[in-house]
Scaffold this motif. Structure first.
Motif, PDB file in Angstrom:
ATOM      1  N   SER A  37       6.162 -14.221  17.158  1.00 40.48           N
ATOM      2  CA  SER A  37       4.804 -13.830  16.763  1.00 40.48           C
ATOM      3  C   SER A  37       4.642 -12.314  16.774  1.00 40.48           C
ATOM      4  O   SER A  37       3.959 -11.750  15.923  1.00 40.48           O
ATOM      5  CB  SER A  37       3.774 -14.443  17.700  1.00 40.48           C
ATOM      6  OG  SER A  37       3.773 -15.837  17.536  1.00 40.48           O
ATOM      7  N   MET A  62      -1.618 -14.638   5.379  1.00 40.77           N
ATOM      8  CA  MET A  62      -1.264 -15.073   6.735  1.00 40.77           C
ATOM      9  C   MET A  62      -1.688 -16.500   6.991  1.00 40.77           C
ATOM     10  O   MET A  62      -2.794 -16.897   6.628  1.00 40.77           O
ATOM     11  CB  MET A  62      -1.924 -14.166   7.757  1.00 40.77           C
ATOM     12  CG  MET A  62      -1.244 -12.826   7.851  1.00 40.77           C
ATOM     13  SD  MET A  62      -2.148 -11.745   8.919  1.00 40.77           S
ATOM     14  CE  MET A  62      -3.217 -10.932   7.787  1.00 40.77           C
ATOM     15  N   PHE A  71      -1.592 -19.476  10.186  1.00 41.28           N
ATOM     16  CA  PHE A  71      -1.363 -19.615  11.628  1.00 41.28           C
ATOM     17  C   PHE A  71      -1.312 -21.082  12.046  1.00 41.28           C
ATOM     18  O   PHE A  71      -1.834 -21.955  11.355  1.00 41.28           O
ATOM     19  CB  PHE A  71      -2.476 -18.910  12.405  1.00 41.28           C
ATOM     20  CG  PHE A  71      -2.558 -17.443  12.101  1.00 41.28           C
ATOM     21  CD1 PHE A  71      -1.674 -16.550  12.686  1.00 41.28           C
ATOM     22  CD2 PHE A  71      -3.498 -16.957  11.207  1.00 41.28           C
ATOM     23  CE1 PHE A  71      -1.744 -15.195  12.395  1.00 41.28           C
ATOM     24  CE2 PHE A  71      -3.578 -15.598  10.915  1.00 41.28           C
ATOM     25  CZ  PHE A  71      -2.693 -14.726  11.511  1.00 41.28           C
ATOM     26  N   GLN A  72      -0.738 -21.282  13.215  1.00 40.62           N
ATOM     27  CA  GLN A  72      -0.640 -22.630  13.764  1.00 40.62           C
ATOM     28  C   GLN A  72      -2.030 -23.259  13.925  1.00 40.62           C
ATOM     29  O   GLN A  72      -2.231 -24.434  13.671  1.00 40.62           O
ATOM     30  CB  GLN A  72       0.041 -22.522  15.142  1.00 40.62           C
ATOM     31  CG  GLN A  72       0.212 -23.844  15.837  1.00 40.62           C
ATOM     32  CD  GLN A  72       1.002 -23.671  17.141  1.00 40.62           C
ATOM     33  OE1 GLN A  72       1.496 -22.591  17.449  1.00 40.62           O
ATOM     34  NE2 GLN A  72       1.141 -24.752  17.882  1.00 40.62           N
ATOM     35  N   ASP A  73      -2.998 -22.439  14.352  1.00 40.82           N
ATOM     36  CA  ASP A  73      -4.344 -22.983  14.578  1.00 40.82           C
ATOM     37  C   ASP A  73      -5.275 -22.743  13.379  1.00 40.82           C
ATOM     38  O   ASP A  73      -6.488 -22.734  13.517  1.00 40.82           O
ATOM     39  CB  ASP A  73      -4.943 -22.412  15.868  1.00 40.82           C
ATOM     40  CG  ASP A  73      -4.973 -20.894  15.852  1.00 40.82           C
ATOM     41  OD1 ASP A  73      -4.467 -20.284  14.885  1.00 40.82           O
ATOM     42  OD2 ASP A  73      -5.515 -20.293  16.796  1.00 40.82           O
ATOM     43  N   GLN A 131      -7.078 -20.874  11.783  1.00 41.08           N
ATOM     44  CA  GLN A 131      -7.996 -19.724  11.718  1.00 41.08           C
ATOM     45  C   GLN A 131      -8.983 -19.846  10.560  1.00 41.08           C
ATOM     46  O   GLN A 131      -9.136 -18.940   9.741  1.00 41.08           O
ATOM     47  CB  GLN A 131      -7.193 -18.416  11.574  1.00 41.08           C
ATOM     48  CG  GLN A 131      -6.293 -18.122  12.742  1.00 41.08           C
ATOM     49  CD  GLN A 131      -7.023 -17.478  13.912  1.00 41.08           C
ATOM     50  OE1 GLN A 131      -8.113 -16.958  13.750  1.00 41.08           O
ATOM     51  NE2 GLN A 131      -6.461 -17.567  15.088  1.00 41.08           N
ATOM     52  N   ASP A 179       2.998 -18.209  10.871  1.00 43.14           N
ATOM     53  CA  ASP A 179       3.350 -18.225  12.287  1.00 43.14           C
ATOM     54  C   ASP A 179       3.212 -19.652  12.819  1.00 43.14           C
ATOM     55  O   ASP A 179       2.098 -20.125  13.012  1.00 43.14           O
ATOM     56  CB  ASP A 179       2.418 -17.269  13.045  1.00 43.14           C
ATOM     57  CG  ASP A 179       2.907 -17.022  14.468  1.00 43.14           C
ATOM     58  OD1 ASP A 179       3.940 -17.615  14.855  1.00 43.14           O
ATOM     59  OD2 ASP A 179       2.262 -16.243  15.184  1.00 43.14           O
ATOM     60  N   GLU A 180       4.324 -20.320  13.013  1.00 41.88           N
ATOM     61  CA  GLU A 180       4.339 -21.728  13.449  1.00 41.88           C
ATOM     62  C   GLU A 180       3.378 -22.568  12.607  1.00 41.88           C
ATOM     63  O   GLU A 180       2.497 -23.240  13.153  1.00 41.88           O
ATOM     64  CB  GLU A 180       3.945 -21.851  14.929  1.00 41.88           C
ATOM     65  CG  GLU A 180       4.834 -21.112  15.895  1.00 41.88           C
ATOM     66  CD  GLU A 180       6.119 -21.861  16.239  1.00 41.88           C
ATOM     67  OE1 GLU A 180       6.396 -22.924  15.623  1.00 41.88           O
ATOM     68  OE2 GLU A 180       6.871 -21.376  17.094  1.00 41.88           O
TER      69      GLU A 180
END
Lengths: 294, 217
Positions: free
Chosen positions: B41, B82, B84-86, B88, B161-162
Motif C-alpha cells: 500500500s 484508484m 481500494f479494498q473498501d 471508498q 490496492d487489494e
C-alpha cells in the motif's frame, strides 16, 4: 460550472446530513438568542440609567431681593462652567404655577403672598455628573450674591457614581463571556458536523478535487446553517419580546422596540458564525496529512 | 511512466519501504505481491502521492515528487485512477453521482458527464444500478462502481490496492477479469495483492515485496 454546482452541493449538504445540520442550526439559534437577549438586557439597563441621569437636576434657590445684576453674575458662572448642559430660570410666578400643577392648589388662595423663591434648574452633562464637579460648581455658586440654597439629590449622585461604572464593566464582561462561549460552541458544533463528513473530504481528495472545490460547498452549507439559525433566533427573540411587552408592560414605562437593525445584526452574526466556523473547520481537515485510505 | 529512484519511506519502528527501484511502463499490468504489512500500500500511496518519499524520488507522468507543489497533487490524481479494498464510495450519493464526482472535480459539463458516466457504468456491467446507493449493492457491484469511477477520467494508470480483498473468490476473479479488460484497452494497471493464487496464472509482471524491500521483479 461550477459555482452553481458547488452552491447546489452546499444546499444538498443540508439534506444529506440532516441531524448534524439540525444540531448546527439549533446551536447557532441558541447562541444568537442568548447574545440578542444579553444585548437587549444590557441596552435596557443602559437606557434606564440614562433616563435616571437625565432626570438629575441641581436647584439653585434665590433670595427674594436678588437683582438682575446678581442673576447676570450667576448666569455667567453657569455659562463658563464646563459640564453644565443646560440651565433654566424659574421665576416666582412659574414656581407658583408648578406648585398648582403638582399639588392642585393655588398658593394665593392659601397665603396672601407667594413665598416660593425664584430659582435656577441646572442639568449636567452625564460625564460631569459626579460629586467633585458638582461640589465645585456648588462652591462657586454659593459665593455669589443672591444665592440662598442649593439642592440636589446627593444620595442619587453617589448611587450613580458607585454603580454605573460597575454595571457597565460587569455588563461588558458578561457580554464578552457569552460571545466567547457562543463562538466556541458554534465553532465546535460546525467542526463536528464537518468531522461527520470527513469521508467526503477524503474521497474528494482521492478523485482529484482541489481544496477550493472541496471547501466551497462546506462554506455555503455553513452560511446556510448561520442564516437558518439566525431566522430561528429572530423568531425566538421576537416571541420573547412580544411576551416581555405583554407581561412587563405594567412594570416598564416603555415597550421593547423591534428594531430592524437589531435583527439585521442577528442575521449578519449568524452568517458570519457559519462562514468563519465552516471555513476554519474544513481548512483544519484539509491541512491534515495528504489523503490516505484505511 | 512511473519511476521509483532509490525510494525510501520510513514510518518509524522500521516499517515502510526501503531503497525501491523499479519502473512501470505505459500500458503495462504489474502485480505487487506480498504479505500484509510488507509495504504494498505504501508503494501505491507513493504513486498517488498521498505520501512523500523520505529519500529518493517518485516520478509519475510529469509529476516529480522531489519538486512537487502540494497544490499540484489534485491534477496528478486526475491522471491516476484508484480502486481500494473498501471501495471508498460515498454512501449518501447514488452510483451515478459517485462516478460523476470524478469528472465534476475536473469542471466538465453536465451533458458530457452524463454520457461518460453511463458509458463507464455499462463498460463495468453496472449500468442498470445507476440510481442505487452503494449500501444497496453487493461487494462485487460496489467494486465495479469504484472501477467505473477510476476509469472514467481515462487515467494513464489504474492503481488497485487489494481490489479483491473483501470479495469471495468467484467475484474476485470477475473483478480481475474486468481489470484485465481495462488493461487490454491500453490502460496501465498496478495491482497490489496478498492473494498470490489469484494472479499466479496471469501473464503479468510481478513485483514481490517483503519487509519493505523488493525481492523480485
Amino acid at each position: 460550472m461550477s459555482l452553481g454546482f458547488l452552491i447546489k452541493e452546499g444546499f444538498s449538504g443540508l439534506t444529506r446530513s440532516k441531524f448534524p445540520s439540525l444540531v448546527a442550526i439549533l446551536t447557532i439559534a441558541i447562541a444568537l438568542t442568548l447574545l440578542g437577549l444579553s444585548y437587549l438586557a444590557g441596552s435596557e439597563i443602559y437606557s434606564v440609567m440614562k433616563r435616571m441621569r437625565s432626570q438629575f437636576e441641581i436647584e439653585v434657590f434665590l433670595l427674594p431681593n436678588t437683582t438682575e445684576y446678581d442673576q447676570g453674575q450667576i448666569e455667567t458662572v453657569l455659562k463658563q462652567t464646563t459640564g453644565v448642559a443646560q440651565y433654566r430660570y424659574v421665576s416666582k410666578d412659574e414656581a407658583a404655577r408648578r406648585f398648582q400643577e403638582e399639588f392642585g392648589e393655588d398658593i394665593y388662595s392659601v397665603l396672601d403672598a407667594n413665598p416660593l423663591p425664584a430659582s435656577y434648574t441646572i442639568k449636567m452633562d452625564p460625564a460631569h455628573q459626579n460629586s467633585s464637579d458638582i461640589t465645585q460648581l456648588v462652591q462657586r455658586l454659593k459665593k455669589l450674591k443672591g444665592v440662598d440654597e442649593i439642592k440636589y439629590r446627593q444620595n442619587f449622585l453617589r448611587l450613580i457614581e458607585r454603580y454605573y461604572k460597575a454595571i457597565s464593566i460587569a455588563g461588558g464582561i458578561l457580554l464578552l463571556i457569552i460571545l466567547t462561549a457562543s463562538v466556541l460552541l458554534v465553532g465546535n458544533t460546525i467542526k463536528l458536523s464537518i468531522f461527520a463528513k470527513r469521508e467526503v473530504i477524503h474521497i474528494m481528495r482521492l478523485v482529484g478535487a482541489t481544496n477550493r472545490f472541496i471547501k466551497t460547498p462546506f462554506i455555503v452549507e455553513g452560511m446556510l446553517h448561520g442564516l437558518l439559525g439566525a431566522l430561528m433566533a429572530t423568531i425566538f427573540l421576537y416571541g420573547i419580546l412580544l411576551g416581555a411587552n405583554y407581561f412587563l408592560s405594567g412594570f416598564l414605562q416603555h415597550s421593547f422596540a423591534m428594531e430592524p437593525p437589531f435583527f439585521g445584526a442577528i442575521f449578519l452574526a449568524g452568517i458570519l458564525f457559519g462562514l468563519i466556523g465552516s471555513s476554519r473547520s474544513v481548512r483544519m481537515f484539509l491541512n491534515t496529512k495528504p489523503a490516505v485510505h484505511k | 511512466m512511473i519511476y521509483f529512484y532509490n525510494v525510501t519511506k520510513e514510518y518509524g519502528r522500521g516499517s515502510g519501504v526501503r531503497d525501491l527501484n523499479f519502473t512501470v511502463h505505459k500500458g503495462e499490468f504489474v502485480c505487487i505481491v506480498g504479505a500484509s504489512g510488507a509495504g504494498k500500500s505504501t508503494i501505491l500511496k507513493l504513486i498517488y502521492m498521498a505520501e512523500a518519499p523520505s529519500a529518493g524520488k517518485v516520478v509519475v507522468d510529469n509529476y516529480d515528487s522531489s519538486m512537487l507543489d502540494p497544490s499540484q497533487i489534485p491534477y496528478l490524481r486526475r491522471r491516476v485512477g484508484m480502486v481500494f479494498q473498501d471501495f471508498q464510495l460515498l454512501r449518501d450519493r447514488n452510483v451515478y453521482e459517485n462516478v460523476a464526482l470524478a469528472l465534476r472535480v475536473m469542471h466538465i459539463n453536465r451533458r458530457e458527464i452524463k454520457k461518460r458516466v453511463l458509458h463507464a457504468l455499462n463498460s463495468v456491467g453496472i449500468g442498470h444500478r445507476a440510481q442505487y446507493y452503494p449500501q444497496e449493492l453487493s461487494g462485487g457491484e460496489q467494486q465495479r462502481v469504484s472501477i467505473a469511477r477510476a476509469i472514467i477520467k481515462d487515467p494513464i494508470v489504474l492503481l488497485a490496492d487489494e481490489p479483491t480483498g473483501n470479495l469471495d473468490p468467484e467475484v474476485a476473479r470477475e473483478i480481475l477479469a474486468l481489470l484485465q479488460r481495462i488493461h487490454e484497452k491500453g490502460t496501465a494497471v498496478v495491482m497490489a495483492t496478498h492473494n498470490y493464487n489469484l494472479i499466479k496464472n496471469t501473464p503479468f509482471r510481478r513485483i514481490r515485496v517483503e519487509d519493505g524491500t523488493l525481492v523480485t521483479q
